[in-house]
Design a protein around this motif. Structure first.
Motif, mmCIF file in Angstrom:
data_model
loop_
_atom_site.group_PDB
_atom_site.id
_atom_site.type_symbol
_atom_site.label_atom_id
_atom_site.label_comp_id
_atom_site.label_asym_id
_atom_site.label_seq_id
_atom_site.Cartn_x
_atom_site.Cartn_y
_atom_site.Cartn_z
ATOM 1 N N GLU A 55 13.133 -1.284 15.136
ATOM 2 C CA GLU A 55 12.242 -0.172 14.751
ATOM 3 C C GLU A 55 10.759 -0.547 14.822
ATOM 4 O OE1 GLU A 55 14.677 -1.432 12.851
ATOM 5 O OE2 GLU A 55 15.838 0.146 11.859
ATOM 6 N N TYR A 56 10.465 -1.858 14.694
ATOM 7 C CA TYR A 56 9.050 -2.266 14.635
ATOM 8 C C TYR A 56 8.554 -2.471 16.079
ATOM 9 C CZ TYR A 56 4.789 -4.234 12.688
ATOM 10 O OH TYR A 56 3.472 -4.446 12.341
ATOM 11 N N TYR A 57 8.155 -1.324 16.674
ATOM 12 C CA TYR A 57 7.780 -1.299 18.094
ATOM 13 C C TYR A 57 6.454 -2.003 18.365
ATOM 14 C CZ TYR A 57 4.723 2.091 16.099
ATOM 15 O OH TYR A 57 3.785 2.638 15.289
ATOM 16 N N ILE A 165 -5.892 -9.182 17.641
ATOM 17 C CA ILE A 165 -4.765 -8.397 18.135
ATOM 18 C C ILE A 165 -3.740 -8.200 17.013
ATOM 19 C CG2 ILE A 165 -5.139 -8.963 20.563
ATOM 20 C CD1 ILE A 165 -3.096 -11.182 20.347
ATOM 21 N N GLY A 166 -2.612 -7.550 17.354
ATOM 22 C CA GLY A 166 -1.538 -7.385 16.365
ATOM 23 C C GLY A 166 -1.745 -6.225 15.419
ATOM 24 N N SER A 167 -2.723 -5.355 15.707
ATOM 25 C CA SER A 167 -3.020 -4.210 14.833
ATOM 26 C C SER A 167 -3.509 -4.662 13.449
ATOM 27 C CB SER A 167 -1.770 -3.301 14.702
ATOM 28 O OG SER A 167 -2.031 -2.194 13.893
ATOM 29 N N GLY A 170 -5.833 -2.510 11.610
ATOM 30 C CA GLY A 170 -5.216 -1.322 11.007
ATOM 31 C C GLY A 170 -4.971 -1.460 9.515
ATOM 32 N N ASN A 171 -4.974 -2.690 9.003
ATOM 33 C CA ASN A 171 -4.751 -2.859 7.564
ATOM 34 C C ASN A 171 -6.039 -2.717 6.747
ATOM 35 O OD1 ASN A 171 -2.272 -5.215 8.500
ATOM 36 N ND2 ASN A 171 -1.822 -3.239 7.583
ATOM 37 N N PHE A 172 -7.141 -2.345 7.426
ATOM 38 C CA PHE A 172 -8.411 -2.156 6.716
ATOM 39 C C PHE A 172 -8.848 -0.700 6.753
ATOM 40 C CE2 PHE A 172 -8.544 -6.580 8.180
ATOM 41 C CZ PHE A 172 -8.732 -7.215 6.963
ATOM 42 N N ALA A 210 9.466 2.414 11.522
ATOM 43 C CA ALA A 210 8.896 1.070 11.732
ATOM 44 C C ALA A 210 8.603 0.375 10.401
ATOM 45 C CB ALA A 210 7.623 1.165 12.572
ATOM 46 N N TYR A 211 8.417 1.166 9.346
ATOM 47 C CA TYR A 211 8.084 0.597 8.026
ATOM 48 C C TYR A 211 9.216 0.781 7.012
ATOM 49 C CZ TYR A 211 3.577 -0.118 10.072
ATOM 50 O OH TYR A 211 2.583 -0.571 10.899
ATOM 51 N N GLU A 212 10.350 1.284 7.509
ATOM 52 C CA GLU A 212 11.513 1.500 6.638
ATOM 53 C C GLU A 212 12.749 1.244 7.481
ATOM 54 O OE1 GLU A 212 11.367 4.649 3.317
ATOM 55 O OE2 GLU A 212 12.401 5.560 5.022
ATOM 56 N N THR A 286 0.657 -0.858 -1.910
ATOM 57 C CA THR A 286 0.536 -2.242 -1.429
ATOM 58 C C THR A 286 -0.084 -2.372 -0.041
ATOM 59 O OG1 THR A 286 2.840 -2.108 -0.681
ATOM 60 C CG2 THR A 286 2.451 -3.119 -2.828
ATOM 61 N N GLU A 287 -0.038 -1.310 0.773
ATOM 62 C CA GLU A 287 -0.592 -1.471 2.134
ATOM 63 C C GLU A 287 -0.914 -0.134 2.774
ATOM 64 O OE1 GLU A 287 0.728 -4.383 5.661
ATOM 65 O OE2 GLU A 287 1.892 -2.538 5.658
ATOM 66 N N ASN A 288 -1.994 -0.133 3.539
ATOM 67 C CA ASN A 288 -2.282 0.944 4.490
ATOM 68 C C ASN A 288 -2.214 0.347 5.882
ATOM 69 O OD1 ASN A 288 -2.900 2.982 2.603
ATOM 70 N ND2 ASN A 288 -4.933 2.090 2.305
ATOM 71 N N SER A 289 -1.669 1.121 6.810
ATOM 72 C CA SER A 289 -1.626 0.665 8.193
ATOM 73 C C SER A 289 -2.119 1.834 9.041
ATOM 74 C CB SER A 289 -0.191 0.265 8.528
ATOM 75 O OG SER A 289 -0.161 -0.499 9.689
ATOM 76 N N TYR A 290 -3.405 1.788 9.382
ATOM 77 C CA TYR A 290 -4.040 2.923 10.075
ATOM 78 C C TYR A 290 -3.580 3.014 11.515
ATOM 79 C CZ TYR A 290 -7.043 3.842 6.127
ATOM 80 O OH TYR A 290 -7.497 4.170 4.877
HETATM 81 C C1 AVI Z 1 0.106 -7.212 9.930
HETATM 82 N N1 AVI Z 1 0.122 -5.748 10.007
HETATM 83 C C2 AVI Z 1 -0.544 -5.311 11.223
HETATM 84 C C3 AVI Z 1 1.450 -5.146 9.811
HETATM 85 C C4 AVI Z 1 1.366 -3.603 9.929
HETATM 86 O O1 AVI Z 1 2.152 -3.051 10.694
HETATM 87 O O2 AVI Z 1 0.508 -3.006 9.302
HETATM 88 C C5 AVI Z 1 2.029 -5.518 8.468
HETATM 89 C C6 AVI Z 1 3.328 -4.829 8.173
HETATM 90 N N2 AVI Z 1 3.582 -4.120 7.104
HETATM 91 C C7 AVI Z 1 4.812 -3.662 7.158
HETATM 92 N N3 AVI Z 1 5.355 -4.035 8.284
HETATM 93 C C8 AVI Z 1 4.458 -4.799 8.939
#
Ligand code: AVI
Length: 327
Positions: A55-57, A165-167, A170-172, A210-212, A286-290
């Motif tokens: 799922e984590y494309y 790289i690696g997005s 996106g976490n900011f 991708a996140y679940e 806990t996280e944002n992923s833009y």
């Molecule tokens: C590191 N970062 C780019 C990942 C993301 O997709 O935001 C961290 C992650 N969080 C959940 N799955 C992966």
């Protein structure tokens, strides 16, 4: 910020930062914890597993772009000069390897400067990469790139290519991402390049999956944050009393991760002498992923003092790798 190893032992400095972040985040309304807390040893291993999930494309899509275009990326950045490559974060270098191999093919050898706050992460990156890619000389730089990029000037006639790289950007939030890119620009000379990997907006089911993931690895990654606080701060979080939530926030164009309290409960964090009350259903964010729209990353590069030079994407238009040249 310095390229000299901090006189404070690495673990002590980290413990201090963890304690401060937890004190602030769990006494705030709504409750939040910063995503850098995910990456202790257990969390880093879980993240590596996430990158291999069906799922984590993100990882495989970006890797595909680099596999197709790394030669063109290196040539474009170099513009006929010798290139040295820096990277923000000492990642697993799986994708970086493609770019370094292209640089070695073009110029015989390449200096690679991974930039990270963790001397131990840098030491293992150096050992691994030098063993795996002949022709790469790894020159680790211990510094907090969030505070700025202070690299020694390149040799006469050399160009610098910085990888982000690696997005990771996106976490900011934008109020953090913009100054970060400006500080990176301030550490470069005109003509140097930044290669930025961003995840693009796509259909909601793909984003949420991708996140679940079905195997529950991302849930473990999220919950490991509480396990970390139990281990490091003597907290008594019962992991079964919290649930992983992944939500697409369309208005803000971001995937959000939360930990939801399944019941009303109180948690003690011994090292902080802190009791935290949770209502049933209350969450810790806990996280944002833009996720970016096409053209947004280029606009962000422009705003930070880079001329967008070229963007590479995959056939589905799911991920973009954008090159900006310092003006
Ligand atoms: C590191 N970062 C780019 C990942 C993301 O997709 O935001 C961290 C992650 N969080 C959940 N799955 C992966």
């Amino acid at each position: 910020m310095t390229t000299v190893v901090s006189p404070i032992p690495e673990t002590e400095a980290i413990q201090e930062a963890v304690a401060q972040a937890v004190q602030q985040g769990l006494t705030a309304t709504p409750k939040r914890l910063p995503p850098w807390l995910f990456y202790d040893d257990a969390g880093s291993l879980l993240f590596d597993r996430i990158t291999e999930l069906p799922e984590y494309y993100l990882t495989r899509t970006e890797r595909g772009i680099l596999a197709h275009h790394s030669d063109a990326m290196i040539r474009r950045a170099a513009e006929g000069r010798r290139l040295r490559v820096a990277e923000l974060g000492a990642g697993s270098a799986d994708k970086t390897r493609l770019l370094l191999a292209a640089a070695v093919a073009l110029q015989g050898t390449v200096v690679y400067e991974p930039v990270d706050v963790s001397p131990s992460a840098l030491a293992s990156a150096k050992e691994r990469i030098e063993a795996e890619i002949p022709g790469v000389v790894v020159a680790p730089r211990v510094m907090d790139y969030m505070q700025g990029l202070e690299l020694a000037p390149p040799e006469e006639g050399e160009r610098r290519l910085v990888l982000y790289i690696g997005s990771s950007i996106g976490n900011f939030d934008s109020h953090e991402a913009e100054p970060l890119l400006e500080r990176v620009r301030a550490g470069l000379s005109p003509g140097d390049c930044l290669l930025l990997g961003v995840d693009l907006v796509k259909d909601e089911p793909t984003l949420v999956a991708a996140y679940e993931d079905a195997a529950g690895v991302t849930a473990c990654f999220n919950l490991n944050l509480l396990a970390r606080l139990n281990r490091e701060l003597g907290a008594d979080f019962n992991l079964e009393a919290f649930a992983h939530r992944a939500v697409w926030n369309a208005q803000r164009s971001r995937m959000e991760m939360h930990l939801a309290s399944r019941t009303a409960q109180q948690v003690r964090i011994a090292a902080l002498d802190l009791e935290v009350e949770f209502a049933a259903g209350e969450t810790i964010h806990t996280e944002n992923s833009y996720k970016y729209l096409p053209g947004q990353a280029e606009a962000r590069l422009s705003a930070a003092g880079f001329q967008p030079a070229k963007t590479w994407t995959d056939p589905q238009g799911w991920f973009a790798v954008c090159m900006g040249r310092a003006i």
